[in-house]
Design a protein around this motif. Sequence first.
Motif, PDB file in Angstrom:
ATOM      1  N   ALA A  20       0.860  -1.178   0.000  1.00  0.00           N
ATOM      2  CA  ALA A  20       0.000   0.000   0.000  1.00  0.00           C
ATOM      3  C   ALA A  20       0.898   1.230   0.000  1.00  0.00           C
ATOM      4  O   ALA A  20       2.028   1.198   0.498  1.00  0.00           O
ATOM      5  CB  ALA A  20      -0.904   0.013   1.225  1.00  0.00           C
ATOM      6  N   THR A  21       0.390   2.317  -0.578  1.00  0.00           N
ATOM      7  CA  THR A  21       1.101   3.592  -0.557  1.00  0.00           C
ATOM      8  C   THR A  21       0.361   4.536   0.372  1.00  0.00           C
ATOM      9  O   THR A  21      -0.845   4.744   0.237  1.00  0.00           O
ATOM     10  CB  THR A  21       1.178   4.207  -1.958  1.00  0.00           C
ATOM     11  OG1 THR A  21       1.879   3.304  -2.830  1.00  0.00           O
ATOM     12  CG2 THR A  21       1.924   5.537  -1.927  1.00  0.00           C
ATOM     13  N   THR A  92       5.900   3.351   1.515  1.00  0.00           N
ATOM     14  CA  THR A  92       5.298   2.099   1.088  1.00  0.00           C
ATOM     15  C   THR A  92       5.175   1.192   2.303  1.00  0.00           C
ATOM     16  O   THR A  92       6.091   1.099   3.129  1.00  0.00           O
ATOM     17  CB  THR A  92       6.143   1.414   0.010  1.00  0.00           C
ATOM     18  OG1 THR A  92       6.274   2.287  -1.112  1.00  0.00           O
ATOM     19  CG2 THR A  92       5.500   0.110  -0.451  1.00  0.00           C
ATOM     20  N   LEU A  93       4.029   0.539   2.399  1.00  0.00           N
ATOM     21  CA  LEU A  93       3.767  -0.385   3.500  1.00  0.00           C
ATOM     22  C   LEU A  93       3.546  -1.775   2.936  1.00  0.00           C
ATOM     23  O   LEU A  93       2.784  -1.965   1.986  1.00  0.00           O
ATOM     24  CB  LEU A  93       2.515   0.043   4.269  1.00  0.00           C
ATOM     25  CG  LEU A  93       2.076  -0.904   5.387  1.00  0.00           C
ATOM     26  CD1 LEU A  93       2.927  -0.682   6.631  1.00  0.00           C
ATOM     27  CD2 LEU A  93       0.598  -0.734   5.712  1.00  0.00           C
ATOM     28  N   TYR A  94       4.225  -2.757   3.508  1.00  0.00           N
ATOM     29  CA  TYR A  94       3.996  -4.151   3.156  1.00  0.00           C
ATOM     30  C   TYR A  94       3.142  -4.797   4.244  1.00  0.00           C
ATOM     31  O   TYR A  94       3.412  -4.633   5.443  1.00  0.00           O
ATOM     32  CB  TYR A  94       5.322  -4.908   3.042  1.00  0.00           C
ATOM     33  CG  TYR A  94       5.161  -6.358   2.654  1.00  0.00           C
ATOM     34  CD1 TYR A  94       5.071  -6.734   1.322  1.00  0.00           C
ATOM     35  CD2 TYR A  94       5.081  -7.355   3.622  1.00  0.00           C
ATOM     36  CE1 TYR A  94       4.922  -8.058   0.951  1.00  0.00           C
ATOM     37  CE2 TYR A  94       4.926  -8.695   3.270  1.00  0.00           C
ATOM     38  CZ  TYR A  94       4.852  -9.039   1.937  1.00  0.00           C
ATOM     39  OH  TYR A  94       4.685 -10.358   1.576  1.00  0.00           O
ATOM     40  N   GLY A  95       2.108  -5.510   3.844  1.00  0.00           N
ATOM     41  CA  GLY A  95       1.246  -6.167   4.828  1.00  0.00           C
ATOM     42  C   GLY A  95       0.639  -7.431   4.271  1.00  0.00           C
ATOM     43  O   GLY A  95      -0.065  -7.384   3.262  1.00  0.00           O
ATOM     44  N   ASN A  96       0.876  -8.553   4.947  1.00  0.00           N
ATOM     45  CA  ASN A  96       0.306  -9.804   4.458  1.00  0.00           C
ATOM     46  C   ASN A  96      -0.060 -10.750   5.602  1.00  0.00           C
ATOM     47  O   ASN A  96       0.207 -11.931   5.556  1.00  0.00           O
ATOM     48  CB  ASN A  96       1.266 -10.509   3.498  1.00  0.00           C
ATOM     49  CG  ASN A  96       0.580 -11.655   2.757  1.00  0.00           C
ATOM     50  OD1 ASN A  96      -0.644 -11.664   2.593  1.00  0.00           O
ATOM     51  ND2 ASN A  96       1.370 -12.614   2.309  1.00  0.00           N
ATOM     52  N   ARG A  97      -0.670 -10.194   6.643  1.00  0.00           N
ATOM     53  CA  ARG A  97      -1.271 -11.043   7.680  1.00  0.00           C
ATOM     54  C   ARG A  97      -2.593 -10.429   8.083  1.00  0.00           C
ATOM     55  O   ARG A  97      -2.651  -9.330   8.638  1.00  0.00           O
ATOM     56  CB  ARG A  97      -0.362 -11.194   8.893  1.00  0.00           C
ATOM     57  CG  ARG A  97      -0.953 -12.133   9.952  1.00  0.00           C
ATOM     58  CD  ARG A  97      -0.021 -12.358  11.130  1.00  0.00           C
ATOM     59  NE  ARG A  97      -0.671 -13.147  12.177  1.00  0.00           N
ATOM     60  CZ  ARG A  97      -0.705 -14.476  12.240  1.00  0.00           C
ATOM     61  NH1 ARG A  97      -0.091 -15.182  11.295  1.00  0.00           N
ATOM     62  NH2 ARG A  97      -1.311 -15.115  13.218  1.00  0.00           N
ATOM     63  N   GLY A  98      -3.663 -11.154   7.818  1.00  0.00           N
ATOM     64  CA  GLY A  98      -5.002 -10.672   8.138  1.00  0.00           C
ATOM     65  C   GLY A  98      -5.472 -11.247   9.452  1.00  0.00           C
ATOM     66  O   GLY A  98      -5.882 -12.411   9.530  1.00  0.00           O
ATOM     67  N   ASP A  99      -5.425 -10.423  10.500  1.00  0.00           N
ATOM     68  CA  ASP A  99      -5.908 -10.841  11.816  1.00  0.00           C
ATOM     69  C   ASP A  99      -6.244  -9.602  12.621  1.00  0.00           C
ATOM     70  O   ASP A  99      -6.470  -8.527  12.050  1.00  0.00           O
ATOM     71  CB  ASP A  99      -4.881 -11.740  12.524  1.00  0.00           C
ATOM     72  CG  ASP A  99      -3.562 -11.034  12.836  1.00  0.00           C
ATOM     73  OD1 ASP A  99      -3.461  -9.810  12.607  1.00  0.00           O
ATOM     74  OD2 ASP A  99      -2.630 -11.706  13.323  1.00  0.00           O
ATOM     75  N   THR A 101      -4.292  -7.929  14.624  1.00  0.00           N
ATOM     76  CA  THR A 101      -3.123  -7.119  14.971  1.00  0.00           C
ATOM     77  C   THR A 101      -2.466  -6.480  13.765  1.00  0.00           C
ATOM     78  O   THR A 101      -2.060  -5.318  13.813  1.00  0.00           O
ATOM     79  CB  THR A 101      -2.073  -7.996  15.701  1.00  0.00           C
ATOM     80  OG1 THR A 101      -2.689  -8.622  16.818  1.00  0.00           O
ATOM     81  CG2 THR A 101      -0.894  -7.165  16.165  1.00  0.00           C
ATOM     82  N   TYR A 102      -2.369  -7.223  12.687  1.00  0.00           N
ATOM     83  CA  TYR A 102      -1.575  -6.795  11.547  1.00  0.00           C
ATOM     84  C   TYR A 102      -2.452  -6.317  10.384  1.00  0.00           C
ATOM     85  O   TYR A 102      -3.674  -6.275  10.469  1.00  0.00           O
ATOM     86  CB  TYR A 102      -0.647  -7.930  11.109  1.00  0.00           C
ATOM     87  CG  TYR A 102       0.363  -8.294  12.168  1.00  0.00           C
ATOM     88  CD1 TYR A 102       1.539  -7.572  12.317  1.00  0.00           C
ATOM     89  CD2 TYR A 102       0.123  -9.356  13.048  1.00  0.00           C
ATOM     90  CE1 TYR A 102       2.464  -7.900  13.300  1.00  0.00           C
ATOM     91  CE2 TYR A 102       1.033  -9.686  14.043  1.00  0.00           C
ATOM     92  CZ  TYR A 102       2.200  -8.959  14.154  1.00  0.00           C
ATOM     93  OH  TYR A 102       3.102  -9.282  15.137  1.00  0.00           O
ATOM     94  N   THR A 103      -1.788  -5.957   9.306  1.00  0.00           N
ATOM     95  CA  THR A 103      -2.452  -5.489   8.097  1.00  0.00           C
ATOM     96  C   THR A 103      -2.200  -6.481   6.968  1.00  0.00           C
ATOM     97  O   THR A 103      -1.104  -7.038   6.855  1.00  0.00           O
ATOM     98  CB  THR A 103      -1.924  -4.098   7.714  1.00  0.00           C
ATOM     99  OG1 THR A 103      -2.570  -3.106   8.529  1.00  0.00           O
ATOM    100  CG2 THR A 103      -2.176  -3.768   6.259  1.00  0.00           C
ATOM    101  N   GLN A 104      -3.226  -6.691   6.158  1.00  0.00           N
ATOM    102  CA  GLN A 104      -3.078  -7.544   4.978  1.00  0.00           C
ATOM    103  C   GLN A 104      -3.643  -6.823   3.761  1.00  0.00           C
ATOM    104  O   GLN A 104      -4.779  -6.346   3.777  1.00  0.00           O
ATOM    105  CB  GLN A 104      -3.807  -8.876   5.166  1.00  0.00           C
ATOM    106  CG  GLN A 104      -3.621  -9.840   3.994  1.00  0.00           C
ATOM    107  CD  GLN A 104      -4.202 -11.201   4.284  1.00  0.00           C
ATOM    108  OE1 GLN A 104      -5.392 -11.329   4.573  1.00  0.00           O
ATOM    109  NE2 GLN A 104      -3.375 -12.238   4.232  1.00  0.00           N
ATOM    110  N   ALA A 110      -8.242  -5.059   1.565  1.00  0.00           N
ATOM    111  CA  ALA A 110      -7.265  -4.327   2.370  1.00  0.00           C
ATOM    112  C   ALA A 110      -7.783  -4.404   3.802  1.00  0.00           C
ATOM    113  O   ALA A 110      -8.750  -3.736   4.175  1.00  0.00           O
ATOM    114  CB  ALA A 110      -7.142  -2.886   1.897  1.00  0.00           C
ATOM    115  N   HIS A 111      -7.157  -5.245   4.572  1.00  0.00           N
ATOM    116  CA  HIS A 111      -7.554  -5.502   5.959  1.00  0.00           C
ATOM    117  C   HIS A 111      -6.572  -4.730   6.837  1.00  0.00           C
ATOM    118  O   HIS A 111      -5.424  -5.139   7.009  1.00  0.00           O
ATOM    119  CB  HIS A 111      -7.482  -7.014   6.223  1.00  0.00           C
ATOM    120  CG  HIS A 111      -7.785  -7.421   7.625  1.00  0.00           C
ATOM    121  ND1 HIS A 111      -9.036  -7.796   8.032  1.00  0.00           N
ATOM    122  CD2 HIS A 111      -6.994  -7.516   8.714  1.00  0.00           C
ATOM    123  CE1 HIS A 111      -8.997  -8.116   9.324  1.00  0.00           C
ATOM    124  NE2 HIS A 111      -7.762  -7.945   9.760  1.00  0.00           N
TER     125      HIS A 111
END
Length: 588
Positions: A20-21, A92-99, A101-104, A110-111
């Motif tokens: 994400a930007t 730039t943000l990297y996110g690949n855990r959907g729960d 606490t984190y961002t996916q 876009a969680h």
Amino acid sequence: MAQTHNVYEISFDNAVHHEATVKAHFTGLENKVLELRMSRTSPGRYALHEFAKNVYHVKATDSRGNNLQVTRPNPYQWDVSGHDGTVIVTYTLYGNRGDGTYTQVDETHAHLNIPATFMYAPRLALRPIKVTFNVREDLNWKVATQLKQLDKNTYYAPNLHYFMDSPTEISNYSIREFTEESNGKTYNIRFILHHKGSDADFDTYVDKVKNIVAQEKAVFGELPDYDFGTYTFLGCYLANVSGDGMEHRNSTILTDVEGLAEGGMENNIGTVSHEYFHAWNVERIRPLALEPFDYTSANMSGELWFAEGFTSYYTNLILCRAGVITREAYVEGLAGSLNYVWNSPALKYFNPIEMSYQAPFVDAARSVDPVNWTNTFVSYYSYGSVLGLALDLSLRNQKKNLTLDGYMQLMWKKFGKNEIPYTVKDLENTLTEYAGEDFASTFFTQYIYQSNMPDYKVLMNTAGVIFEKAKPSTPYLGAYVKSNDSKMKVVTNPHQQSPLYKAGVENGDYILSIGEHVLSDTTNISDILKEHEINSTVTVVYERGGERKETIMQMESDPAYKTTLIELQGKKLSKAQKETREDWLEAK
């Protein structure tokens, strides 16, 4: 709304690669270095999470587009100097855990957990915030959040903490809404669900949610006064997320890999019950130790046995009252937590308060070194849950129309409704006010300040429930053993003073034989143990580090309990037992 706002914008053009930007505007600044940070914590969690590790390509300009110097005084902070009162930061943000606490970010959604997504300026924490989510219209994305909507995709938070406490699900979700009355107000309850299931399954699920909402409202006598008049369940039941639940002030995150038709209808509803109960207990009936919430280090609270544990007690009790599970299933399910807590060696080290202090190390915290939690830690969720059960039945046994519901209502009126943070002593004083000094002093002295076990046999009998050893004549090992490399491997630390522990067998050892039985990966160890009498001894051959060893193990009785409705054992339920059970388990 006339105040200076911090303004954010986030886009998802490279969602396929989990990026994400983010653009952030900070204006009206003093002629000083602007300190920007990524949080190290997240509301609802108690451990550290280093969100800064997923931030890169950071740039800063002033109002005229001039590049500004950015320095890094520590791993979590960016200092921007030389600005003209305005700083515009992009990264730039990297996110690949959907729960919870984190961002996916991917092409399904876009969680966003806000602390894992947006930089913040600590000195500007009281400023209101506007955020625009540039949704992927080609993917039919929509925004769901507890933030106040200003226009189509722009939302508002009154301050930094509310912003941080507002998870956001952006996807092609489904929605169901219903209303609930409380104190002359009508509140909108929304259930957002990102899933691949049918509308009929979603409707069935929301019917259960309605019953849960009604039963939890009955515990406290009213709903919280939700900001902006709305409470939002943010559900995402897809294969690409991780199972979790996380409470927030006016919303909750619910994630799981199971869809409603794949077992989620039954398996996910407990998380709904637990997290919604938090709208009262922890969000508003709130420990003083969690205030103010610290985004730079972990808050340590000794009240989590109540905040999380009593919530856990009500989780399945509410499902029973709401008709989601049967009374038989509820009662039999009590044994799981009872066995885990009261058979743990950890109780000799820590009481419930001190177990709560362990939260920064266990609440989804990450570590690589082995720990001895099998023998030193009991979850404050489970510990508090079985204490909630004991307190509820003990109050009912006072014959004064006392219940845990009544105690929770008093805590709500004294602390939750007006949002006055409480301490452990406040919990004791409130129980004194509700049930008397002798009762409160005994309960807190025996079970909160110490780690004694309540007399569950007597307490449960008052409601027609039998509490007894499940397999008193069956031996046990005291550790989990499972197939590994065609052999049977010990995969947990043995409980202190258990048969394996006393025999000197350790986590990681391979058990080769017990007595005359040579073990293989298909061996049923339970069948072997049943052949031996309690207190008898047997030779155990095991392997450690490639070396073959031999020891003597003494058989001991399995300490596990079971909980059973008395009538299922052919015994008659008395009138008093029936009345107590009905008042305990019936819908309110």
